[in-house]
Design a protein around this motif. Structure first.
Motif, short mmCIF file in Angstrom:
data_model
loop_
_atom_site.label_atom_id
_atom_site.label_comp_id
_atom_site.label_asym_id
_atom_site.label_seq_id
_atom_site.Cartn_x
_atom_site.Cartn_y
_atom_site.Cartn_z
N ASN A 97 0.71 -1.13 -0.01
CA ASN A 97 -0.09 0.16 0.02
C ASN A 97 0.76 1.30 -0.15
OD1 ASN A 97 -2.80 0.67 0.07
ND2 ASN A 97 -2.67 1.63 1.91
N GLN A 98 2.29 1.26 0.25
CA GLN A 98 2.97 2.35 0.12
C GLN A 98 3.29 2.83 -1.17
OE1 GLN A 98 3.84 3.88 2.69
NE2 GLN A 98 3.87 2.55 4.18
N ASN A 99 2.52 2.30 -2.29
CA ASN A 99 2.56 2.33 -3.70
C ASN A 99 1.25 3.07 -3.92
OD1 ASN A 99 5.12 1.27 -4.89
ND2 ASN A 99 4.32 -0.33 -3.53
N ALA A 100 0.29 3.37 -3.04
CA ALA A 100 -0.94 4.06 -3.35
C ALA A 100 -0.69 5.37 -3.42
CB ALA A 100 -1.88 3.70 -2.12
N ARG A 101 -1.58 6.06 -4.21
CA ARG A 101 -1.50 7.64 -4.45
C ARG A 101 -1.41 8.20 -3.17
NH1 ARG A 101 -4.16 12.64 -5.21
NH2 ARG A 101 -3.53 13.76 -6.88
N ASP A 102 -0.58 9.46 -2.88
CA ASP A 102 -0.54 10.33 -1.76
C ASP A 102 0.07 9.34 -0.49
OD1 ASP A 102 -0.76 12.38 -0.03
OD2 ASP A 102 -2.62 11.90 0.41
N HIS A 103 0.60 8.16 -0.87
CA HIS A 103 1.11 7.64 0.58
C HIS A 103 2.82 7.76 0.37
CE1 HIS A 103 -1.98 4.71 2.14
NE2 HIS A 103 -2.65 5.57 1.43
N THR A 104 3.48 8.24 1.15
CA THR A 104 4.65 8.36 1.30
C THR A 104 5.62 7.92 2.44
OG1 THR A 104 4.54 10.38 2.85
CG2 THR A 104 4.65 10.74 0.38
N ILE A 105 6.75 7.50 2.28
CA ILE A 105 7.65 7.11 3.15
C ILE A 105 8.95 7.87 3.25
CG2 ILE A 105 6.84 4.85 3.40
CD1 ILE A 105 8.76 3.83 1.17
N ALA A 106 9.67 7.81 4.25
CA ALA A 106 10.92 8.59 4.50
C ALA A 106 11.86 8.49 3.39
CB ALA A 106 11.63 8.30 5.80
N ALA A 107 12.43 9.49 2.89
CA ALA A 107 13.59 9.36 1.65
C ALA A 107 14.74 8.88 2.29
CB ALA A 107 13.52 10.68 1.20
N ALA A 108 15.49 8.13 1.18
CA ALA A 108 16.76 7.94 1.55
C ALA A 108 17.76 8.93 2.17
CB ALA A 108 17.68 7.54 0.09
N TYR A 109 18.34 9.09 3.23
CA TYR A 109 19.08 9.83 3.92
C TYR A 109 18.27 10.88 4.65
CZ TYR A 109 22.53 8.25 0.76
OH TYR A 109 23.52 7.44 -0.02
N SER A 110 16.94 10.51 4.81
CA SER A 110 16.20 11.51 5.76
C SER A 110 16.41 10.95 7.09
CB SER A 110 14.40 11.19 5.50
OG SER A 110 13.87 11.95 6.38
N VAL A 111 16.53 11.91 7.92
CA VAL A 111 16.64 11.81 9.52
C VAL A 111 15.39 11.49 9.99
CG1 VAL A 111 17.11 12.79 11.59
CG2 VAL A 111 18.47 13.25 9.72
N ARG A 112 15.14 10.37 10.84
CA ARG A 112 13.79 10.11 11.42
C ARG A 112 13.75 10.82 12.75
NH1 ARG A 112 11.24 6.01 9.00
NH2 ARG A 112 9.47 7.32 9.60
N GLY A 113 12.39 11.07 12.90
CA GLY A 113 11.80 11.94 14.32
C GLY A 113 11.88 10.92 15.53
N VAL A 114 13.09 10.45 15.72
CA VAL A 114 13.09 9.25 16.83
C VAL A 114 14.38 9.99 17.79
CG1 VAL A 114 12.06 7.57 15.72
CG2 VAL A 114 14.68 7.87 15.59
N PRO A 115 14.25 9.43 18.99
CA PRO A 115 15.18 9.97 20.01
C PRO A 115 16.60 9.75 19.54
CG PRO A 115 13.45 8.76 21.38
CD PRO A 115 13.39 8.66 19.76
N ASP A 116 17.08 8.67 19.07
CA ASP A 116 18.60 8.46 18.82
C ASP A 116 18.88 9.18 17.28
OD1 ASP A 116 17.07 6.71 17.47
OD2 ASP A 116 18.52 5.03 18.18
N ALA A 117 18.05 9.82 16.70
CA ALA A 117 18.16 10.43 15.29
C ALA A 117 18.64 9.55 14.37
CB ALA A 117 19.27 11.61 15.63
N THR A 118 18.15 8.11 14.15
CA THR A 118 18.38 7.44 13.01
C THR A 118 18.30 7.86 11.78
OG1 THR A 118 16.37 6.36 13.51
CG2 THR A 118 18.50 5.10 14.75
N VAL A 119 18.57 7.20 10.89
CA VAL A 119 18.58 7.88 9.19
C VAL A 119 18.21 6.86 8.38
CG1 VAL A 119 20.23 8.69 7.33
CG2 VAL A 119 20.48 9.63 9.65
N SER A 120 17.54 7.38 7.54
CA SER A 120 17.17 6.04 6.31
C SER A 120 18.33 5.82 5.52
CB SER A 120 15.99 6.42 5.79
OG SER A 120 15.73 5.42 4.78
N ALA A 121 19.19 4.80 5.88
CA ALA A 121 20.30 4.63 5.17
C ALA A 121 20.27 3.58 3.88
CB ALA A 121 21.36 4.24 6.23
#
Length: 321
Positions: free
Chosen positions: A230-254
């Motif tokens: 379903n992440q391929n449905a219109r208007d559905h998005t996921i964090a980009a490559a290299y995007s930081v995530r809003g989590v306490p340890d500041a992980t990155v989509s790597a």
């Protein structure tokens, strides 16, 4: 007293960053300026991931200690060189001008406006209704361990190889894994989602003890991994490559090499560790546009499955259980 603003030179732009010392990640003490410096360090990678894609912004005006804002419309006050694309949202019968990144300065300006995460569409502004990116989201259930994620990733790559498709994996920034495949913008969102579901069902056939494609959460084994087509449905998005995530340890989509999946841990990739990794190996997704896959085989699988009585769930976000 608020810290003085700083001016950041980005190519031929100057972006004024206010409150650079504001702490965005209180558990580890990282500031707004740390966030700016991270995105500067991975600049070519984040721009490649966002290039000309409508982009929803996940903003934290007070840092992670405050509320999170999911922002479709470009924040007010953007300089004239920040580009946008107008989108229509049928659910509300409204339009919104979303950020459309064409240069690193726009990314840094968005960070100045308190953006932590960048969530792009799987289509570009020249053909918003025809995706050019097929996204495979390996979403582990609550009782699913890392070994399962790795085994499903291997099975997924096996099916991609048989199809002749080149997959580009990355961590989600959480416990899951994303794999992107470039496709020609020849089909609408519904057809790309339909193809993604057919692929997910094929992986499920290969490793039924590990994978589920059950639509409703209540019907899934919590120890199984859900391939979220379903992440391929219109208007559905996921964090980009290299995007930081809003989590306490500041992980990155790597982005990862395939061979790294066996040992990679999501927490290995953070604001602090990714700049050195990027400086050493560059953008692992840099050539994704050179490997375009034709969805025809997957649409043939979808026809076969539907002919055998399989149903395609509606395009909608699931209610929480």
């Amino acid at each position: 007293m608020a810290s003085p603003a700083v001016e950041i030179e980005v190519d031929n732009r100057v972006v004024r960053v206010s409150n650079p010392d504001r702490v965005y990640f209180p558990e580890i003490g990282l500031t707004k300026l740390d966030l700016v410096e991270y995105y500067l360090a991975v600049g070519p990678g984040i721009v490649n991931a966002l290039w000309e894609r409508p982009c929803m912004l996940h903003r934290f005006p007070k840092g992670l200690a405050g509320p999170k804002v999911h922002q479709k419309r470009l924040p007010a006050g953007a300089p004239p060189w920040v580009e946008t694309v107008q989108l229509h949202f049928p659910r509300w019968n409204r339009t919104a001008d979303e950020l459309c990144v064409t240069e690193l300065g726009a990314v840094i300006w968005a960070v100045q406006m308190s953006t932590v995460e960048f969530h792009p569409w799987n289509s570009r502004r020249g053909a918003v209704e025809e995706p050019d990116e097929w996204r495979i989201d390996l979403d582990p259930g609550p009782d699913c361990d890392r070994r399962t994620v790795r085994e499903v990733a291997a099975a997924t790559r096996g099916v991609l190889d048989e199809l002749g498709a080149v997959g580009y994996p990355k961590t989600s920034g959480g416990s899951g894994l994303h794999i992107y495949v470039r496709i020609a913008p020849d089909h609408g969102h519904a057809e790309v989602r339909r193809a993604a579901l057919a692929f997910a069902r094929e992986v499920e056939r290969r490793v039924p003890h590990l994978v589920t494609t059950q639509w409703w959460r209540k019907d899934r084994d919590p120890a199984h991994l859900f391939i979220d087509y379903n992440q391929n449905a219109r208007d559905h998005t996921i964090a980009a490559a290299y995007s930081v995530r809003g989590v306490p340890d500041a992980t990155v989509s790597a982005p990862l090499h395939w061979h790294e999946i066996a040992d990679a841990e999501p927490r290995d990739f953070t604001i602090r560790t990714m700049p050195a990794r990027f400086a050493e190996i560059g953008d692992l997704h840099h050539d994704i546009d050179d490997h375009v896959f034709d969805l025809a085989p997957l649409l043939g699988w979808a026809d076969r499955d539907e002919g055998n009585g399989a149903e395609t769930p509606p395009e909608q976000k699931q209610p929480s259980d």
